[in-house]
Design a protein around this motif. Structure first.
Motif: not given
Length: 229
Positions: A173-175, A193-197
């Motif tokens: 996950g990421w924050v 960011l949501a699209e690429r990570l």
């Protein structure tokens, strides 16, 4: 079931400890046991008890298990420089073998949630050409990426995610930690960011006047990690 993650960031000074402490607080608030490790820290302050690091103390404060400071932060250096340089100055061999035992001891305590926080970004150097990422590989820990949201963060975040994948580790996950609220096209950047990570977002933390663990926890979600709350 005990779960453990390594916390890394897109850069230094982008809020890894702030987010890690918030995640631990969210778990504690849900009745889960918590533990943490900051294997190596530079920029420590000399106290009556010895060298102490502000970030390691913050993590220790969110551990529900009874841990000593030296267990959480086994290697502490005073100069506020890269850890491998600080270790070299005092004649300490900073390598995976030195760090592996203390971190494994924390993991073996079996807390419901254990977080191991790195120093700086993913490729922080250790001795002999190794990197802190080699420790994570040895421990086989899934990774949580703290993205310091500011100009240039998309490139840093994607490159870090690619490096983690090349090392054979899952990005759990990421924050998004908004370190610069004046970032141009903030919403568009967050959407990119949501699209690429290739992992779920665990939360978007705004710039807070008092980023206490309790305040940060309000913006975080442990559910995508499969942690029962």
């Amino acid at each position: 079931m005990a779960q453990a993650y390594f916390i890394t960031g897109t850069d230094t000074e982008i809020g890894k400890t702030t987010i890690a402490a918030g995640l631990l607080h969210a778990a504690r608030r849900a009745g889960l046991s918590t533990a943490a490790a900051k294997p190596v820290a530079s920029g420590c302050v000399q106290t009556r008890e010895g060298l102490r690091n502000e970030d390691a103390l913050a993590l220790l404060g969110e551990c529900s298990l009874a841990l000593r400071y030296e267990e959480v932060n086994p290697l502490a250096f005073e100069p506020a420089i890269a850890p491998h340089l600080a270790a070299r100055e005092v004649g300490v061999q900073l390598d995976v073998a030195t760090l592996l035992g203390p971190v494994q001891a924390i993991l073996d305590r079996g807390a419901d949630l254990t977080l191991v926080e790195g120093a700086g970004g993913w490729r922080v150097p250790l001795a002999g050409g190794a990197s802190l990422s080699d420790l994570v590989m040895a421990l086989r820990l899934p990774v949580i990426l703290v993205v310091g949201v500011r100009l240039g963060c998309i490139n840093q975040a994607v490159l870090t995610a690619e490096a983690i994948a090349r090392d054979g580790l899952p990005l759990a996950g990421w924050v998004a930690n908004v370190v610069d609220p004046q970032t141009s096209r903030l919403e568009d950047n967050l959407a990119t960011l949501a699209e690429r990570l290739p992992a779920p977002c665990l939360g978007r933390v705004p710039r807070l006047p008092r980023p206490s663990p309790a305040a940060v926890a309000e913006y975080l979600d442990l559910a995508p990690l499969g942690i029962a709350l």
